[in-house]
Enzyme design. Structure first.
Site, PDB file in Angstrom:
ATOM      1  N   TYR A  44      -2.454   0.608  -5.450  1.00 61.29           N
ATOM      2  CA  TYR A  44      -2.478  -0.412  -5.512  1.00 61.29           C
ATOM      3  C   TYR A  44      -3.369  -1.716  -6.061  1.00 61.29           C
ATOM      4  CZ  TYR A  44       0.352   0.168  -1.583  1.00 61.29           C
ATOM      5  OH  TYR A  44       1.583   0.751  -0.729  1.00 61.29           O
TER       6      TYR A  44
ATOM      7  N   LYS B 140       5.516   3.240  -9.782  1.00 56.14           N
ATOM      8  CA  LYS B 140       6.396   3.411  -8.841  1.00 56.14           C
ATOM      9  C   LYS B 140       6.768   1.570  -8.552  1.00 56.14           C
ATOM     10  CE  LYS B 140       6.402   4.293  -3.990  1.00 56.14           C
ATOM     11  NZ  LYS B 140       6.438   3.616  -3.911  1.00 56.14           N
TER      12      LYS B 140
ATOM     13  N   HIS C  53      10.118   0.318  -2.286  1.00 55.20           N
ATOM     14  CA  HIS C  53       9.296   0.788  -1.204  1.00 55.20           C
ATOM     15  C   HIS C  53       9.455   0.880   0.342  1.00 55.20           C
ATOM     16  CE1 HIS C  53       4.760  -0.280  -1.154  1.00 55.20           C
ATOM     17  NE2 HIS C  53       5.244  -0.553   0.059  1.00 55.20           N
TER      18      HIS C  53
ATOM     19  N   THR D 289       1.266   1.727  -7.913  1.00 55.33           N
ATOM     20  CA  THR D 289       2.854   0.633  -6.839  1.00 55.33           C
ATOM     21  C   THR D 289       2.407  -0.501  -7.634  1.00 55.33           C
ATOM     22  OG1 THR D 289       2.203   1.839  -5.241  1.00 55.33           O
ATOM     23  CG2 THR D 289       3.480  -0.422  -4.925  1.00 55.33           C
TER      24      THR D 289
ATOM     25  N   SER E 282      -2.474   7.580  -0.569  1.00 55.69           N
ATOM     26  CA  SER E 282      -1.746   5.557  -0.636  1.00 55.69           C
ATOM     27  C   SER E 282      -3.413   5.052  -0.954  1.00 55.69           C
ATOM     28  CB  SER E 282      -1.712   5.565   1.093  1.00 55.69           C
ATOM     29  OG  SER E 282      -1.676   3.947   0.332  1.00 55.69           O
TER      30      SER E 282
END
Length: 387
Positions: free
Chosen positions: A151, A261, A285, A177, A129
């Site tokens: 992100y 994603k 999510h 994402t 992440s």
């Protein structure tokens, strides 16, 4: 072929000598242990969902609407049960990856490094992440195979820095994402006032980034509350103008495969493939962003049909067992990202807990594939039906 199925034999053999497993195999039992091991705020952050948590429940319940169709008298079935898959030209021993979950320092003190240990033991790639508790370069040194989840920040220069760092550190793919332009409405977190980012948790990739640091007047303070770095992080965390145009930009920064994603619509998946993405991760999510949204598994066939053979489709959200992995692959996913279960394992027993969950999931998956008479990569629509 790796024989994860033999793990079951070992458990029974150990039991005859009085050695019973120290961790449970049922998801709900492990979740209960994790709740006892964690503080209420961190547990709610991991376990909770958006709004009334209908999407999170729907993700799990959706698997009950699909049934596997074993073929017991299949010629050559004695050779079935292979787990290997090829993704973007790279061979992986299993179709399982650890989903990108941030702020793991609130789950276990070793955070991503413990996940790396558990994943390495089984050859499972880790999807790291952006909101990690450990800088990506340190994780890269500890894990055998990893992808980087981005992100996309409000600052494109910072996005470029993240992607170039991940590429240089040895990531195998970039996973953008798309469903987190802002945090969803999460009542459990709100009730406890629990936002770990305000305590500088989950900020390691930002605070270690030269582009991010160049915007600050002073060096970031790890663990600092309401500091300049924290406020800059909150302002930079997510772009509210993310679109297919971002994909063309990322192509200038890396030669790695690029996936998106957070997709649950066929038309959006088709647009992304037209824009040049290599893969789609069907995901909502884990139900943490939009309440009462479509279950990810129900969206999977639509996305697979829309994409066809132009891109690789992966799946995430609601997976709780090896049989669930088999259902998702029969519906068209080429690989599956597993999330909450291994986080509960991490909370209870660190790297060993992560390994326990992954090994048990893979053992069940391999046994299921053997009983289906197929390798997992060969599962298709003929192997599953709606109840």
């Amino acid at each position: 072929m790796t024989h994860f199925a033999q793990y079951q034999d070992g458990v029974y053999a150990d039991a005859t000598n009085g050695r019973l497993p120290h961790l449970p195999y049922h998801h709900d039992d492990l979740r209960g242990l994790a709740e006892k091991a964690m503080e209420p705020g961190p547990f709610g952050y991991v376990d909770g969902g958006a709004g009334r948590e209908r999407t999170a429940r729907a993700n799990v319940d959706a698997f009950d609407r699909y049934a596997l169709r074993p073929r017991t008298l299949r010629p050559g079935a004695e050779e079935s049960g292979g787990l290997g898959v090829t993704l973007f030209g790279e061979h992986y021993p299993t179709p399982l990856l650890t989903a990108p979950i941030g702020v793991l320092e609130q789950v276990h003190e070793e955070a991503e490094l413990a996940v790396a240990g558990g994943a390495n033991a089984l050859g499972v790639p880790m999807v790291l992440s952006t909101a990690a508790s450990t800088p990506m370069e340190e994780v890269a040194e500890a894990v055998d195979s990893w992808w980087y989840q981005l992100y996309w920040p409000s600052d494109d220069a910072l996005a470029e820095s993240f992607v170039r760092r991940a590429t240089a550190a040895g990531a195998k793919a970039i996973v953008v994402t798309s469903d987190t332009k802002r945090l969803g409405w999460r009542p459990r977190d709100l009730a406890l006032g629990h936002l770990p980012f305000l305590r500088s948790q989950g900020t390691a990739n930002y605070f270690s980034d030269p582009e991010f640091r160049s915007r600050l007047k002073a060096d970031p303070e790890p663990g600092g509350v309401f500091t300049e770095a924290v406020f800059h992080f909150l302002g930079a965390f997510a772009s509210k103008s993310l679109s297919t145009d971002n994909i063309s930009r990322i192509r200038r920064w890396t030669d790695l495969p690029v996936l998106v994603k957070g997709v649950v619509r066929g038309d959006e998946a088709a647009d992304l493939v037209d824009a040049g993405v290599d893969g789609i991760v069907v995901s909502n999510h884990g139900g943490r962003q939009v309440d009462n949204a479509v279950a990810a598994l129900d969206a999977l066939p639509e996305v697979v049909d829309a994409v066809g053979d132009r891109a690789t489709v992966l799946f995430d959200s609601g997976v709780r067992s090896g049989a669930d992995v088999a259902v998702a692959m029969a519906l068209g996913a080429k690989a599956v990202l597993l999330g909450r279960p291994w986080v509960y394992g991490l909370a209870v027993d660190g790297a060993a807990g992560v390994e326990h969950v992954l090994r048990a999931t893979l053992a069940e998956l391999q046994i299921t594939a053997e009983l289906m008479g197929k390798d997992v990569a060969d599962l298709d629509g003929s192997d599953v039906t709606r109840r």
